[in-house]
Design an enzyme around this catalytic site. Structure first.
Site, PDB file in Angstrom:
ATOM      1  N   ASP A  30      26.388 -15.507  -8.820  1.00 10.05           N
ATOM      2  CA  ASP A  30      27.718 -15.081  -8.390  1.00 10.05           C
ATOM      3  C   ASP A  30      27.625 -13.707  -7.717  1.00 10.05           C
ATOM      4  O   ASP A  30      26.893 -12.822  -8.168  1.00 10.05           O
ATOM      5  CB  ASP A  30      28.659 -15.023  -9.599  1.00 10.05           C
ATOM      6  CG  ASP A  30      30.120 -15.003  -9.193  1.00 10.05           C
ATOM      7  OD1 ASP A  30      30.822 -15.997  -9.464  1.00 10.05           O
ATOM      8  OD2 ASP A  30      30.568 -14.005  -8.598  1.00 10.05           O
ATOM      9  N   ASN A  86      37.198 -22.727 -14.050  1.00  7.60           N
ATOM     10  CA  ASN A  86      38.562 -22.334 -13.704  1.00  7.60           C
ATOM     11  C   ASN A  86      39.163 -23.422 -12.820  1.00  7.60           C
ATOM     12  O   ASN A  86      38.516 -23.875 -11.868  1.00  7.60           O
ATOM     13  CB  ASN A  86      38.555 -20.988 -12.968  1.00  7.60           C
ATOM     14  CG  ASN A  86      38.065 -19.851 -13.843  1.00  7.60           C
ATOM     15  OD1 ASN A  86      38.300 -19.859 -15.057  1.00  7.60           O
ATOM     16  ND2 ASN A  86      37.391 -18.884 -13.258  1.00  7.60           N
ATOM     17  N   GLY A  92      43.022 -19.665 -12.682  1.00  7.32           N
ATOM     18  CA  GLY A  92      42.316 -18.559 -12.033  1.00  7.32           C
ATOM     19  C   GLY A  92      41.290 -18.996 -11.015  1.00  7.32           C
ATOM     20  O   GLY A  92      40.392 -18.236 -10.663  1.00  7.32           O
ATOM     21  N   HIS A  99      33.277 -25.737  -9.416  1.00  9.32           N
ATOM     22  CA  HIS A  99      32.094 -24.967  -9.821  1.00  9.32           C
ATOM     23  C   HIS A  99      32.143 -24.642 -11.300  1.00  9.32           C
ATOM     24  O   HIS A  99      33.203 -24.355 -11.857  1.00  9.32           O
ATOM     25  CB  HIS A  99      31.953 -23.678  -9.008  1.00  9.32           C
ATOM     26  CG  HIS A  99      33.199 -22.842  -8.932  1.00  9.32           C
ATOM     27  ND1 HIS A  99      34.238 -23.167  -8.095  1.00  9.32           N
ATOM     28  CD2 HIS A  99      33.574 -21.726  -9.584  1.00  9.32           C
ATOM     29  CE1 HIS A  99      35.198 -22.265  -8.234  1.00  9.32           C
ATOM     30  NE2 HIS A  99      34.823 -21.381  -9.140  1.00  9.32           N
ATOM     31  N   HIS A 101      30.976 -21.937 -13.997  1.00  6.86           N
ATOM     32  CA  HIS A 101      30.425 -20.594 -14.224  1.00  6.86           C
ATOM     33  C   HIS A 101      29.528 -20.668 -15.462  1.00  6.86           C
ATOM     34  O   HIS A 101      29.945 -21.183 -16.515  1.00  6.86           O
ATOM     35  CB  HIS A 101      31.535 -19.585 -14.545  1.00  6.86           C
ATOM     36  CG  HIS A 101      32.473 -19.280 -13.423  1.00  6.86           C
ATOM     37  ND1 HIS A 101      32.355 -18.165 -12.633  1.00  6.86           N
ATOM     38  CD2 HIS A 101      33.556 -19.954 -12.967  1.00  6.86           C
ATOM     39  CE1 HIS A 101      33.338 -18.151 -11.744  1.00  6.86           C
ATOM     40  NE2 HIS A 101      34.085 -19.226 -11.925  1.00  6.86           N
TER      41      HIS A 101
END
Ligand code: 5GP
Ligand code: ZN
Length: 113
Positions: A30, A86, A92, A99, A101
């Site tokens: 990220d 998210n 958010g 994706h 995280h």
């Protein structure tokens, strides 16, 4: 999708720091890490969000989740990690390409913000 940033990253049209790749998924660091280790795992196929998945995506979704522990191990997250997807405005989500995280190397809080 040519105007989707994560499609372009997964196609290596936009540079990123890789963590893992196979035929179906790409994992990369990220840009704005929220933990000492913070990578994203994306399908190479464009799917807008978890809310836009269909039963046909079942194998791909299982593949993404089953790869998490391998990627986590390769990044040295033996003490544990946090996995977040998210979804939508209240969730958010800022990039409209599904994706995961994967965050680690620090102790996580609960409840999340
Ligand atoms: P979301 O808020 O949609 O759950 O997560 C999007 C994530 O993508 C954010 O953590 C953000 O830092 C990351 N991100 C956005 N644009 C880029 C980019 O161009 N490259 C990389 N490596 N990460 C990005
Ligand atoms: Zn996309």
């Amino acid at each position: 999708m040519s105007d989707c940033i994560f499609c372009r990253i997964a196609a290596h049209e936009i540079p990123s720091k890789p963590a893992y790749e196979d035929d179906l998924i790409y994992s990369f660091y990220d840009l704005d890490p929220q933990a000492p280790v913070h990578v994203l795992i994306v399908p190479k196929k464009h799917i807008g969000s978890l809310d836009e998945t269909t039963p046909e995506d079942g194998e791909l979704l299982a593949h993404m989740l089953l790869k998490v522990k391998e990627i986590a191990a390769s990044l040295g997250l033996e003490k544990g990690y946090r996995v977040v997807i998210n979804t939508g405005e209240d969730g958010g989500q800022t990039v409209h390409h599904l994706h995961i995280h994967l965050l680690g190397k620090r102790s996580m809080n609960w409840p999340p913000g």
